[in-house]
Design an enzyme around this catalytic site. Structure first.
Site, short mmCIF file in Angstrom:
data_model
loop_
_atom_site.label_atom_id
_atom_site.label_comp_id
_atom_site.label_asym_id
_atom_site.label_seq_id
_atom_site.Cartn_x
_atom_site.Cartn_y
_atom_site.Cartn_z
N GLY A 1 -8.03 -4.24 10.39
CA GLY A 1 -7.82 -2.95 9.62
C GLY A 1 -6.78 -2.07 10.56
N ASP A 2 -6.63 -0.81 9.72
CA ASP A 2 -5.80 0.14 10.62
C ASP A 2 -4.30 -0.22 10.63
OD1 ASP A 2 -8.00 1.76 10.79
OD2 ASP A 2 -8.55 1.17 13.06
N LYS B 1 -2.25 1.02 6.01
CA LYS B 1 -2.35 0.87 4.52
C LYS B 1 -2.07 2.15 3.94
CE LYS B 1 -6.55 -0.80 5.31
NZ LYS B 1 -6.40 -1.19 6.46
N GLY C 1 -10.20 4.58 7.13
CA GLY C 1 -9.52 6.16 7.50
C GLY C 1 -8.18 5.94 7.49
N HIS C 2 -7.61 6.35 6.08
CA HIS C 2 -6.32 5.94 5.95
C HIS C 2 -5.26 7.14 5.93
CE1 HIS C 2 -7.43 2.30 3.11
NE2 HIS C 2 -7.86 2.25 4.49
N ARG D 1 -29.89 -5.95 -5.32
CA ARG D 1 -30.32 -5.26 -6.65
C ARG D 1 -31.24 -4.15 -6.46
NH1 ARG D 1 -31.42 -10.92 -8.52
NH2 ARG D 1 -32.35 -11.04 -6.39
N GLN E 1 -10.00 -1.83 5.30
CA GLN E 1 -10.17 -2.62 6.31
C GLN E 1 -9.26 -3.59 6.52
OE1 GLN E 1 -13.55 -2.03 4.33
NE2 GLN E 1 -13.21 -0.30 5.44
N THR F 1 -17.27 -6.40 8.31
CA THR F 1 -17.58 -5.39 7.44
C THR F 1 -18.48 -6.34 6.24
OG1 THR F 1 -17.44 -3.37 6.18
CG2 THR F 1 -15.76 -4.90 5.96
N ARG G 1 -12.60 6.27 18.29
CA ARG G 1 -13.00 5.25 19.38
C ARG G 1 -11.37 4.59 19.68
NH1 ARG G 1 -17.16 1.30 16.67
NH2 ARG G 1 -16.08 1.58 15.02
N ARG H 1 -8.75 2.10 20.14
CA ARG H 1 -8.64 0.56 19.62
C ARG H 1 -8.39 -0.20 20.83
NH1 ARG H 1 -4.93 3.20 14.86
NH2 ARG H 1 -6.72 3.95 13.51
N ASP I 1 8.16 0.26 16.07
CA ASP I 1 8.57 1.30 17.07
C ASP I 1 7.88 1.31 18.56
OD1 ASP I 1 6.89 2.39 15.08
OD2 ASP I 1 6.56 4.11 16.53
N VAL J 1 8.76 2.35 11.35
CA VAL J 1 9.18 2.92 12.49
C VAL J 1 8.87 4.10 12.92
CG1 VAL J 1 11.21 1.14 12.70
CG2 VAL J 1 11.25 3.39 11.59
P1 GDP Z 1 -4.89 2.36 7.63
O1 GDP Z 1 -6.48 2.25 7.91
O2 GDP Z 1 -4.44 0.88 7.52
O3 GDP Z 1 -4.42 3.24 6.73
O4 GDP Z 1 -4.31 2.68 8.90
P2 GDP Z 1 -4.72 4.08 10.04
O5 GDP Z 1 -4.27 5.17 9.34
O6 GDP Z 1 -6.24 3.93 10.33
O7 GDP Z 1 -3.95 3.68 11.44
C1 GDP Z 1 -2.71 3.79 11.47
C2 GDP Z 1 -1.96 4.81 12.37
O8 GDP Z 1 -0.67 4.30 12.60
C3 GDP Z 1 -2.12 6.20 11.80
O9 GDP Z 1 -2.21 6.90 12.63
C4 GDP Z 1 -0.70 5.94 11.16
O10 GDP Z 1 -0.21 7.66 11.03
C5 GDP Z 1 0.15 5.43 12.14
N1 GDP Z 1 1.33 4.90 11.57
C6 GDP Z 1 1.61 4.00 10.38
N2 GDP Z 1 2.71 3.50 10.40
C7 GDP Z 1 3.06 3.57 11.79
C8 GDP Z 1 4.43 3.24 12.37
O11 GDP Z 1 5.32 2.60 11.81
N3 GDP Z 1 4.74 3.47 13.93
C9 GDP Z 1 3.80 4.56 14.17
N4 GDP Z 1 4.16 4.93 15.58
N5 GDP Z 1 2.59 5.00 13.68
C10 GDP Z 1 2.52 4.42 12.38
P1 IMO Z 2 -9.36 0.97 7.50
O1 IMO Z 2 -9.53 0.89 6.05
C1 IMO Z 2 -10.48 -0.69 11.46
C2 IMO Z 2 -14.97 -2.35 11.64
C3 IMO Z 2 -15.85 -1.54 12.56
C4 IMO Z 2 -16.91 -2.44 13.08
C5 IMO Z 2 -16.87 -3.33 11.66
C6 IMO Z 2 -18.07 -2.97 10.98
O2 IMO Z 2 -9.13 2.27 8.02
O3 IMO Z 2 -8.46 -0.06 8.24
P2 IMO Z 2 -18.80 -0.92 9.12
O4 IMO Z 2 -18.69 0.53 9.45
O5 IMO Z 2 -17.83 -1.43 8.11
O6 IMO Z 2 -20.17 -1.81 9.15
O7 IMO Z 2 -18.20 -1.75 10.50
O8 IMO Z 2 -15.70 -3.17 10.93
N1 IMO Z 2 -14.23 -1.53 10.67
C7 IMO Z 2 -12.84 -0.98 10.49
N2 IMO Z 2 -11.96 -1.23 11.50
N3 IMO Z 2 -10.34 -0.06 10.18
C8 IMO Z 2 -11.41 -0.01 9.27
O9 IMO Z 2 -10.94 0.39 8.08
C9 IMO Z 2 -12.78 -0.36 9.47
N4 IMO Z 2 -13.74 -0.34 8.80
C10 IMO Z 2 -14.61 -0.78 9.28
O10 IMO Z 2 -15.19 -0.82 13.65
O11 IMO Z 2 -16.11 -3.20 13.94
MG MG Z 3 -7.72 3.16 9.22
#
Ligand code: GDP
Ligand code: IMO
Ligand code: MG
Length: 424
Positions: free
Chosen positions: A14-15, A18, A42-43, A145, A224, A239, A303, A305, A333, A413
């Site tokens: 995740g993160d 996306k 959290g996107h 269900r 995720q 998840t 939290r 990472r 970057d 980047v």
């Molecule tokens: P998602 O859950 O996959 O949408 O990703 P998140 O938003 O949770 O986490 C990605 C984090 O990296 C966010 O704070 C973005 O603003 C940041 N981000 C995305 N692409 C880049 C990148 O290429 N470089 C840097 N430094 N930050 C980035």
């Molecule tokens: P995005 O879409 C990163 C992780 C939680 C935990 C496990 C289970 O932003 O990439 P849950 O609340 O789903 O029962 O938690 O999955 N987790 C994520 N980690 N990015 C996420 O979403 C996540 N959604 C859940 O930290 O380890």
């Molecule tokens: Mg996220």
């Protein structure tokens, strides 16, 4: 782009970025649809010096050209969802017109959240590290269900259905030593339900099928990542939904033969929030460097990472499970200025070298094997053409392409929309 839907999903824990990429891609699409997960996601999107975090709403919402669907595979917390809408309305007063919510999407009740918290507390040191948004209990009720769906709020007996499910939850909560107070949350929840009733509730599966037949371009947005998938992830530290490409089919009503590209995105290194195995984790100053440079703090929970080196066997596993046709590499970057750069290319598992992700990633059994790569020093955040990237990064990218057999079509980047380099 040929007819059909494309899927964008994360290949790690995740993160991966996306939200940023869906926002960048939306101008090419007519429909953006979230297919699973809920407010555990959290996107983040950044443009015009605005940073925005979406949890339930698809990341195409900032583009007036696209419709956004919340698919049947998503679980919705009405309170969090309405909070998102309120923030969004300030920036995009028309956003509700562009948003369709599946009647088949399941509702997260206040008691689902309590059950999530009680279950985690009872697990003690074996806790999953859940986001405590009620995700697990809601999907359990769906497959058991018992669940309540968005469409139920239009029914005359909705309140009775709510009370009946709530009672089941209270009986379960009695089995835990977990004090709680429901009143405030319940009031807010009912207010939010009344607001949602006035929004566009739809059979989004039919809308998706109609969009397909009329030649519209559809982008399915995952939440995720593959290593958090309930089947293919690092179970039980996962998840409760199908985060892989198959989830786009079940979470939207999209048939597999209507899928065109599967776009897989990954960070140039690896992060994870919550518990569970992480073979290439760096618990030292290098790990802290990545956390600081990458601002690696959860978008949903804040939290820190966990961070580590790129894990190629895990990446290739994710490529295979999803049938990835295009890769996008994020946060290149962040690696600038590292004294050393390592990549995991295989594991030593029970004493033998393997290149696949085995059943168990238990630290006792599995040890990552690394190769050294040349690091780069240059700041990448101002570069606006792929050609100007340092040679070391070009070599790093080629190595990943060769290992996975899939082209890297984009390198990111920086967090802003503009900090996005397409490869020629
Ligand atoms: P998602 O859950 O996959 O949408 O990703 P998140 O938003 O949770 O986490 C990605 C984090 O990296 C966010 O704070 C973005 O603003 C940041 N981000 C995305 N692409 C880049 C990148 O290429 N470089 C840097 N430094 N930050 C980035
Ligand atoms: P995005 O879409 C990163 C992780 C939680 C935990 C496990 C289970 O932003 O990439 P849950 O609340 O789903 O029962 O938690 O999955 N987790 C994520 N980690 N990015 C996420 O979403 C996540 N959604 C859940 O930290 O380890
Ligand atoms: Mg996220």
């Amino acid at each position: 782009m040929s007819q059909g839907a494309d899927i964008l999903l994360g290949l790690q824990w995740g993160d991966e970025g996306k939200g940023k990429i869906v926002d960048v891609l939306t101008k090419k699409y007519d429909v953006v649809a979230r297919f699973q997960g809920g407010p555990n996601a959290g996107h983040t999107l950044e443009f015009n010096n605005i940073k925005h975090v979406l949890h339930t709403i698809p990341s195409g919402i900032f583009h007036p050209n696209a419709d956004n669907y919340i698919g049947n595979g998503v679980v919705i917390d009405p309170i969090i969802f309405c909070g998102e809408i309120d923030k969004l309305l300030k920036l995009e007063p028309d956003c509700l017109k562009r948003l369709q919510i599946s009647r088949k999407a399941h509702l997260i009740l206040p008691t689902h959240k309590l059950l999530d918290a009680a279950s985690e507390a009872a697990k003690g040191k074996n806790k999953i590290g859940s986001t405590l948004k009620g995700i697990g209990p809601t999907y359990m009720d769906k497959t058991g269900r018992n669940g309540l769906r968005i469409g139920d709020i239009e029914l005359a007996d909705f309140l009775e259905r709510y009370q009946s499910l709530k009672k089941k939850h209270l009986d379960l909560l009695n089995g835990y030593d977990f004090p709680f107070d429901l009143k405030n949350a319940e009031e807010q929840w009912m207010d939010a339900i009344n607001r949602i009733k006035e929004m566009n509730l739809a059979d989004t599966d039919v809308l998706i099928q109609n969009a397909f037949h009329s030649g519209k371009k559809i982008l399915a947005e995952g939440a995720q990542g593959t290593l958090l998938d309930v089947d293919f992830g690092t179970y039980p530290f996962v998840t409760s939904s199908t985060t892989t490409a198959a989830g786009a089919c079940t979470g939207l009503g999209l048939a597999p033969n209507r899928i065109n590209q599967v776009i897989g995105i990954f960070k140039a290194y690896v992060t994870r929030v919550g518990s569970g195995p992480f073979p290439t984790e760096l618990n030292d100053e290098l790990g802290q460097f990545l956390r600081d440079q990458g601002n690696e703090y959860g978008s949903t929970t804040g939290r820190p990472r966990r961070t580590g080196w790129l894990d190629l066997p895990a990446l290739r596993y994710a490529v295979e499970v999803n049938g990835v046709t295009q890769l996008m590499m994020m946060k290149a970057d962040v690696l600038s200025g590292l004294g050393e750069l390592k990549v995991c290319t295989e594991y030593k598992y029970r004493g033998e070298k393997i290149e696949h992700l085995p059943y168990s990633l238990d630290q006792e059994l599995l040890e990552p094997v690394y190769i050294d790569m040349d690091a780069w020093k240059e700041d990448l955040t101002q570069i606006d053409s792929e050609k100007d990237l340092p040679n070391e990064l070009k070599a790093y990218t080629k190595f990943i392409e060769k290992y996975t057999g899939v082209p890297v079509v984009l390198i990111s980047v920086g967090p802003d929309r503009k900090q996005t380099l397409w490869r020629g």
